[in-house]
Design an enzyme around this catalytic site. Structure first.
Site, mmCIF file in Angstrom:
data_model
loop_
_atom_site.group_PDB
_atom_site.id
_atom_site.type_symbol
_atom_site.label_atom_id
_atom_site.label_comp_id
_atom_site.label_asym_id
_atom_site.label_seq_id
_atom_site.Cartn_x
_atom_site.Cartn_y
_atom_site.Cartn_z
ATOM 1 C CG ASP A 21 -5.233 7.830 10.850
ATOM 2 O OD1 ASP A 21 -6.845 8.523 10.664
ATOM 3 O OD2 ASP A 21 -4.158 7.754 10.063
ATOM 4 N N GLY A 61 0.928 -1.229 0.428
ATOM 5 C CA GLY A 61 -0.209 0.389 -0.295
ATOM 6 C C GLY A 61 0.670 1.258 0.222
ATOM 7 C CD GLN A 62 2.066 5.150 -3.035
ATOM 8 O OE1 GLN A 62 1.984 4.945 -4.049
ATOM 9 N NE2 GLN A 62 2.409 7.316 -3.273
ATOM 10 N N GLY A 63 0.383 5.190 1.680
ATOM 11 C CA GLY A 63 -0.261 6.035 1.963
ATOM 12 C C GLY A 63 0.502 7.809 1.895
ATOM 13 C CB VAL A 64 0.198 11.439 4.061
ATOM 14 C CG1 VAL A 64 0.264 12.146 3.776
ATOM 15 C CG2 VAL A 64 -1.791 11.030 3.491
ATOM 16 C CG ASN A 114 6.132 3.840 -1.534
ATOM 17 O OD1 ASN A 114 4.727 4.307 -1.736
ATOM 18 N ND2 ASN A 114 6.742 3.852 -2.264
ATOM 19 C CB VAL A 115 3.625 -0.842 4.006
ATOM 20 C CG1 VAL A 115 3.621 -1.825 4.826
ATOM 21 C CG2 VAL A 115 3.369 0.533 4.530
ATOM 22 C CE LYS A 129 4.268 4.510 7.447
ATOM 23 N NZ LYS A 129 3.893 5.185 9.363
#
Length: 561
Positions: free
Chosen positions: A365, A244-247, A250-251, A267
């Site tokens: 969060d 996945g990719q967040g703010v 990348n993971v 991460k």
């Protein structure tokens, strides 16, 4: 006397001779000036004047014909030039289609032509020149075609290698059920589930030249370009796929070559000074959590190590199977997961909150995307502490926490505590029970309206503490609803004085438990009571994680087990 006379006579004679010479010179000069510049006609004995005039006329006609031939020759040369230019441009553009090749053509066409007067060139010389230009054109075309073939071979090589790598990854990582979809109602069944986002974005680049570039591993936003098969941290970890990719990062899923090829998650923080500082802060918080939970009992993800790779801070975590969002999509879409899983997951999540409150950390969060589940689907862990903070480091900001899980005190600008995590957890438990999101406001203003539709009017004593209260309420503490005018499309503000709750949580929960028996009815009642107390508008009246664990919904489910 006689001698004098002779001298005078001699002198006069010499003077006369000089005068005669001067006259002859003047006459010859006059003759030269009046002399015709055109060459005289050849004198032919026996030719009359009429014949000479005819010959003169024929010579004039021959001269005219010669001039016409010269003009035709010039026109032919111009046509040859234009035709060669057009043919060269069209062929080059058709065969290559690139700007670089067009520049080569323009340079060749702008080369100076041979310094010759085309009026004096014979037809044989013209043919030689045209033949030479044809040969040059063929050579250029052959060179450009050779370059084009090379580029096509390189592109085909990249495409073939990319497709082969994707096929290998699909064979190794994707389970069999993806080719034959099945409907599964029990989330604790033995069938496996994999997220669709594992392989779609991953690419591999086998080009030796690009792999040697120093800046080839980052994209324009500072994310690390993930490539399957990359080996990082001194040949210890091999990247297998993108999770996945967040703010912030990348993971990726990776293989630990030093521990019997066990799987881990890495991460990779963005190559950015702010993100780097955020990553260091997350490492500090995770180490504090690991120290407080040395026996790994309280359901927070474990940080194994950290390292730097090509300018990116990398955090190594234990590997878990999927996030709770994927679990809900597979097992509880529009109806929620079963009661056993619901109570088990709720209890584990509240245990993680209790640990965080004990050591003074706010996660800030909590949502299904930041909760991971193991392969057997029986263990849950809270992850992604990139927004986490110590209790004394918090500052009022209206955009903390994802919007659907954001507590009212954050929107109003009231100093917040651990209770913001309790609110987010209540929203997550409701989503697990029903398969639907509890509050779906499109903005902070709409979120407040959603809160009041369920809980009623926000008390004035709470509004007075809010730093951002004036954005949503007037001086009478009446709610200012922001709407878009259907006719003009402009935003308008409507004052809402009387707010009456329009939602019933009990009815919404019962829709997900159709044909419930007596035991399930009791569970629904307990769940409704727990959620209402966790969603209190006043954060001081909200249940703490310890109180939630003592609630009948959690406590009685443990006793029945």
């Amino acid at each position: 006397m006689a001698d004098k006379y002779e001298k005078h006579s001699k002198h006069d004679s010499t003077r006369d001779s000089r005068n005669k010479g001067r006259k002859s010179n003047k006459d010859s000069a006059k003759f030269k000036q009046s002399e015709c510049k055109t060459p005289p006609l050849p004198i032919r004995h026996g030719c009359s004047i009429e014949e000479l005039m005819k010959q003169r006329q024929t010579i004039k006609e021959e001269l005219k014909n010669i001039e016409k031939d010269g003009n035709k020759r010039k026109e032919v040369i111009k046509k040859c030039k234009t035709e060669t230019k057009c043919s060269e441009k069209s062929k080059y553009k058709h065969n290559t289609g690139s700007l670089h090749e067009a520049e080569i053509i323009s340079k060749t066409l702008k080369q100076p032509s041979p310094e010759k007067d085309y009026n004096q060139i014979d037809s044989e010389d013209e043919e030689n020149i045209i033949e030479q230009r044809r040969l040059k054109r063929k050579q250029l075309l052959e060179q450009l075609n050779a370059k084009k073939c090379k580029t096509e071979l390189i592109v085909n090589h990249f495409q073939d290698s990319h497709e082969n790598v994707q096929k290998e990854v699909v064979k190794k990582d994707s389970p069999k059920y993806l080719s034959k979809p099945q409907i599964v109602t029990d989330m604790f069944s033995e069938e496996d589930f994999a997220s669709k986002k594992n392989i779609d974005i991953v690419t591999q680049d086998n080009n030796e030249t690009t792999s040697q570039l120093n800046d080839n591993w980052d994209d324009c936003e500072g994310y690390y370009n993930i490539k399957v098969g990359d080996i990082v941290n001194n040949n210890r970890y091999t990247i297998k796929s993108l999770l996945g990719q967040g703010v912030y990062a990348n993971v990726v899923k990776a293989q630990d070559n030093s521990k019997a090829n066990s799987e881990i998650a890495i991460k990779i923080i963005r190559n950015n000074e702010l993100m780097y500082k955020t990553g260091l802060k997350e490492i500090k918080i995770l180490k504090e959590i690991n120290d407080a939970d040395s026996e790994n009992k309280y359901h927070c993800v474990r940080l194994l190590s950290q390292f730097m790779h090509k300018g990116h801070l990398c955090l190594v975590f234990e590997a878990l199977h999927m996030d709770l969002r994927c679990v809900l999509k597979k097992y509880g879409k529009n109806h929620g997961i079963n009661v056993k899983a619901l109570t088990s997951y709720s209890r584990q999540l509240l245990l993680a909150l209790r640990l965080l409150k004990k050591i003074g950390i706010i996660h800030a969060d909590i949502k299904p995307d930041n909760i991971l589940v193991n392969e057997k689907k029986n263990t849950l862990k809270l992850c992604d502490f990139g927004s986490a903070m110590k209790i004394n480091d918090n500052e009022p900001t209206p955009y903390l926490v994802s919007r659907f899980y954001r507590a009212p005190e954050i929107i109003l600008g009231i100093p917040y505590k651990h209770s913001v995590d309790v609110w987010s957890t209540a929203c997550t438990i409701y989503e697990m029970a029903t398969g639907r999101i509890l509050f779906t406001g499109s903005s902070n203003n709409r979120m407040l309206k959603s809160f009041m539709d369920l809980k009623g009017r926000i008390p004035s004593r709470i509004l007075r503490k809010g730093k951002f209260k004036d954005q949503h309420f007037n001086y009478n503490n009446n709610f200012l609803l922001h709407k878009t005018d259907e006719l003009t499309g402009r935003e308008k503000v409507i004052e809402v004085a009387n707010i009456i709750p329009s939602r019933d949580m009990g009815k919404e929960l019962r829709k997900s438990f159709k044909n419930a028996n007596i035991n399930e009815e009791k569970i629904i009642t307990n769940l409704k009571d727990l959620l209402e107390k966790m969603l209190a508008l006043d954060e001081n009246q909200r249940l703490t994680p310890t109180d939630c664990l003592k609630h009948p919904f959690i406590f009685e489910s443990l006793r029945t087990e």
